[in-house]
Design an enzyme around this catalytic site. Structure first.
Site, mmCIF file in Angstrom:
data_model
loop_
_atom_site.group_PDB
_atom_site.id
_atom_site.type_symbol
_atom_site.label_atom_id
_atom_site.label_comp_id
_atom_site.label_asym_id
_atom_site.label_seq_id
_atom_site.Cartn_x
_atom_site.Cartn_y
_atom_site.Cartn_z
ATOM 1 N N ASP A 1 49.922 -20.874 -14.943
ATOM 2 C CA ASP A 1 50.500 -20.106 -13.834
ATOM 3 C C ASP A 1 50.764 -21.058 -12.680
ATOM 4 O O ASP A 1 50.195 -22.158 -12.627
ATOM 5 C CB ASP A 1 49.531 -19.002 -13.385
ATOM 6 C CG ASP A 1 50.240 -17.844 -12.685
ATOM 7 O OD1 ASP A 1 50.407 -16.775 -13.300
ATOM 8 O OD2 ASP A 1 50.648 -18.024 -11.508
ATOM 9 N N ARG B 1 57.929 -4.811 -11.643
ATOM 10 C CA ARG B 1 58.632 -3.815 -10.828
ATOM 11 C C ARG B 1 57.758 -3.244 -9.731
ATOM 12 O O ARG B 1 56.545 -3.162 -9.873
ATOM 13 C CB ARG B 1 59.052 -2.640 -11.718
ATOM 14 C CG ARG B 1 60.227 -2.947 -12.557
ATOM 15 C CD ARG B 1 60.807 -1.673 -13.110
ATOM 16 N NE ARG B 1 60.086 -1.171 -14.269
ATOM 17 C CZ ARG B 1 60.311 0.023 -14.812
ATOM 18 N NH1 ARG B 1 61.194 0.834 -14.270
ATOM 19 N NH2 ARG B 1 59.647 0.404 -15.882
ATOM 20 N N ASN C 1 63.799 -13.321 -11.951
ATOM 21 C CA ASN C 1 63.102 -13.696 -13.175
ATOM 22 C C ASN C 1 63.901 -14.679 -14.035
ATOM 23 O O ASN C 1 63.319 -15.412 -14.839
ATOM 24 C CB ASN C 1 62.707 -12.448 -13.970
ATOM 25 C CG ASN C 1 61.512 -11.753 -13.321
ATOM 26 O OD1 ASN C 1 60.894 -12.303 -12.407
ATOM 27 N ND2 ASN C 1 61.195 -10.554 -13.771
ATOM 28 N N ARG D 1 53.844 4.401 -26.684
ATOM 29 C CA ARG D 1 53.822 5.457 -25.658
ATOM 30 C C ARG D 1 54.220 6.786 -26.284
ATOM 31 O O ARG D 1 53.565 7.810 -26.093
ATOM 32 C CB ARG D 1 54.783 5.095 -24.521
ATOM 33 C CG ARG D 1 54.207 4.023 -23.617
ATOM 34 C CD ARG D 1 55.104 3.718 -22.420
ATOM 35 N NE ARG D 1 54.400 2.790 -21.542
ATOM 36 C CZ ARG D 1 54.976 1.769 -20.906
ATOM 37 N NH1 ARG D 1 56.279 1.538 -21.032
ATOM 38 N NH2 ARG D 1 54.250 0.990 -20.124
ATOM 39 N N HIS E 1 65.309 -2.365 -23.678
ATOM 40 C CA HIS E 1 64.087 -1.929 -22.983
ATOM 41 C C HIS E 1 64.449 -1.495 -21.561
ATOM 42 O O HIS E 1 64.162 -2.159 -20.584
ATOM 43 C CB HIS E 1 63.090 -3.089 -22.950
ATOM 44 C CG HIS E 1 61.755 -2.717 -22.368
ATOM 45 N ND1 HIS E 1 61.022 -1.636 -22.801
ATOM 46 C CD2 HIS E 1 61.017 -3.296 -21.389
ATOM 47 C CE1 HIS E 1 59.894 -1.580 -22.108
ATOM 48 N NE2 HIS E 1 59.858 -2.564 -21.249
HETATM 49 O O1 TXD Z 1 57.262 -4.379 -22.393
HETATM 50 C C1 TXD Z 1 57.591 -5.224 -21.611
HETATM 51 N N1 TXD Z 1 58.528 -6.106 -21.946
HETATM 52 C C2 TXD Z 1 56.955 -5.317 -20.285
HETATM 53 C C3 TXD Z 1 57.459 -6.276 -19.338
HETATM 54 C C4 TXD Z 1 55.718 -4.657 -20.029
HETATM 55 C C5 TXD Z 1 54.977 -5.000 -18.921
HETATM 56 C C6 TXD Z 1 55.390 -5.988 -17.959
HETATM 57 N N2 TXD Z 1 56.726 -6.436 -18.155
HETATM 58 C C7 TXD Z 1 57.212 -7.546 -17.336
HETATM 59 O O2 TXD Z 1 56.409 -8.704 -17.539
HETATM 60 C C8 TXD Z 1 57.130 -7.305 -15.849
HETATM 61 O O3 TXD Z 1 58.217 -6.512 -15.417
HETATM 62 C C9 TXD Z 1 57.191 -8.721 -15.325
HETATM 63 O O4 TXD Z 1 58.527 -9.172 -15.322
HETATM 64 C C10 TXD Z 1 56.391 -9.515 -16.359
HETATM 65 C C11 TXD Z 1 54.966 -9.834 -15.945
HETATM 66 O O5 TXD Z 1 54.301 -8.655 -15.618
HETATM 67 P P1 TXD Z 1 52.795 -8.725 -15.035
HETATM 68 O O6 TXD Z 1 52.341 -7.341 -14.857
HETATM 69 O O7 TXD Z 1 51.977 -9.646 -15.837
HETATM 70 O O8 TXD Z 1 53.082 -9.372 -13.600
HETATM 71 P P2 TXD Z 1 52.057 -10.197 -12.665
HETATM 72 O O9 TXD Z 1 50.690 -9.638 -12.777
HETATM 73 O O10 TXD Z 1 52.687 -10.259 -11.324
HETATM 74 O O11 TXD Z 1 52.045 -11.648 -13.330
HETATM 75 C C12 TXD Z 1 53.133 -12.480 -13.327
HETATM 76 C C13 TXD Z 1 52.601 -13.877 -13.139
HETATM 77 C C14 TXD Z 1 51.961 -14.114 -11.768
HETATM 78 O O12 TXD Z 1 50.597 -14.513 -11.927
HETATM 79 C C15 TXD Z 1 52.800 -15.213 -11.159
HETATM 80 O O13 TXD Z 1 52.048 -16.130 -10.343
HETATM 81 C C16 TXD Z 1 53.340 -15.890 -12.411
HETATM 82 O O14 TXD Z 1 53.668 -14.822 -13.274
HETATM 83 N N3 TXD Z 1 54.488 -16.748 -12.191
HETATM 84 C C17 TXD Z 1 54.669 -17.890 -12.868
HETATM 85 N N4 TXD Z 1 53.928 -18.491 -13.814
HETATM 86 C C18 TXD Z 1 54.373 -19.674 -14.298
HETATM 87 N N5 TXD Z 1 55.519 -20.255 -13.890
HETATM 88 C C19 TXD Z 1 56.298 -19.675 -12.939
HETATM 89 N N6 TXD Z 1 57.433 -20.259 -12.536
HETATM 90 C C20 TXD Z 1 55.868 -18.449 -12.377
HETATM 91 N N7 TXD Z 1 56.367 -17.613 -11.442
HETATM 92 C C21 TXD Z 1 55.515 -16.594 -11.328
#
Ligand code: TXD
Length: 307
Positions: free
Chosen positions: A32, A81, A94, A150, A174
């Site tokens: 991360d 979201r 993203n 779901r 999706h």
């Molecule tokens: O079914 C599905 N496809 C989905 C998709 C179901 C649930 C969540 N879905 C999507 O996954 C959601 O809409 C987000 O686009 C992602 C991640 O969801 P999450 O709930 O895990 O979001 P968080 O908790 O905010 O975590 C995202 C992490 C966060 O810790 C950031 O610091 C990190 O991503 N982040 C990065 N990591 C590495 N490299 C980069 N560049 C980076 N930018 C942000």
């Protein structure tokens, strides 16, 4: 031991690590951009393993060096979201994050299979394939297992039966135009259309389509993570154990279902090489219309990337 690296150690990434470790499926690397966070979560998870007697290594990092030689790269990095947002609203932010992740990850693990979670899912899977420059069978997007789970949960709750008896298939993109395939779904072999009234079924289909949004409005910050991460775990297991498991997932289509050059939710057979096969259901005219409507939305977003 197999190695799985998870890019993005937020809610879905860290919960995926939890499920994977608990099943002793692979050594895990959590990456991360937030300083200390992946390291802290990895150490905490590592310290939980003596209690359950599981032996896997879990490493947290802010760099990709530790991901070197991974069998699978899971990309969850990106913004989730907020209430009122659609998945498509996340597109531009993203795109940057997922491009950077795919580019860095493929350098360290040129043979890896990529499982994508970041939204808008179908577009981010397409982007990953292009940026990493790898064959389509090595990229798969997670959405269908979750959307179908779901629907299965809602049917089981409505009928008061075990979730194990309920089989549902939600395909397509999706997004809000996803396609719950009622005709292909059943309860212990009984077609859903027989087991439920049209009103019950209509309400379940609607709730399934809006299932992600329902959780987003309840949580207020962030989106669903338990169900999405167990869905990723099922895909990881199918690949590492070469199970030839058929699951609904986003795969690259090249003419299947009459669709070309996009990632889209279809029944996919997963094994050690990634996507081994795409199954084509016979669709009625109205099901095909729903597929095409959903695909148009995905295509429009892919076009915005100018790849
Ligand atoms: O079914 C599905 N496809 C989905 C998709 C179901 C649930 C969540 N879905 C999507 O996954 C959601 O809409 C987000 O686009 C992602 C991640 O969801 P999450 O709930 O895990 O979001 P968080 O908790 O905010 O975590 C995202 C992490 C966060 O810790 C950031 O610091 C990190 O991503 N982040 C990065 N990591 C590495 N490299 C980069 N560049 C980076 N930018 C942000």
């Amino acid at each position: 031991m197999n190695k799985v690296s998870i890019i993005g150690a937020g809610m879905t990434g860290s919960t995926t690590a939890h499920w994977l470790a608990e099943r002793e499926l692979a050594d895990i690397v959590l990456v991360d951009v937030v300083d200390g966070m992946p390291q802290g979560k990895a150490l905490d998870l590592q310290e939980s393993l003596p209690v359950i007697g599981k032996d896997v290594q879990i490493v947290g990092s802010n760099s990709y060096a530790e991901t070197s030689g991974s069998d699978i790269i899971v990309i969850t990095a990106g913004l989730p979201r907020k209430p009122g947002m659609s998945r498509d609203d996340l597109l531009m932010a993203n795109t940057k994050i997922v491009s950077a992740a795919a580019e860095a990850a493929i350098k360290e693990s040129p043979d890896a299979i990529f499982i994508i979670l970041t939204n808008p899912l179908d577009v981010m899977a397409y982007l990953t394939m292009k940026v990493a420059g790898i064959p389509a069978e090595r990229v798969v997007g997670q959405a269908g297992i979750l959307d179908s789970a779901r629907m299965r949960a809602f049917v089981a709750m409505e009928l008061g039966v075990s979730v194990e008896n309920v089989h549902c298939y939600v395909l397509g993109g999706h997004g809000d135009d996803m396609v719950p395939l009622v005709r292909h779904s059943n309860v212990a072999g009984i077609p859903l259309e027989t087991a439920l009234s049209p009103q019950q079924l209509g309400a379940i289909v609607e709730r399934t389509r809006k299932g992600g949004g329902e959780i987003v409005s309840l949580l207020k910050t962030g989106s669903a993570f338990y169900a999405p991460s167990i869905a990723i775990t099922q895909m990881v297991e199918a690949i590492l154990k070469d199970k030839h498991l058929i699951v609904p997932a986003a795969a690259y289509l090249n003419g299947e279902y009459g669709l070309k050059d996009l990632f889209f939710g279809v029944p996919v057979q997963l094994g050690r090489k990634g996507v081994e096969k795409i199954y084509e259901y016979e669709l009625t005219d109205s099901e095909r219309d729903a597929f095409n409507k959903s695909a148009t939305g995905v295509k429009e977003n892919i076009a915005k990337l100018n790849l």
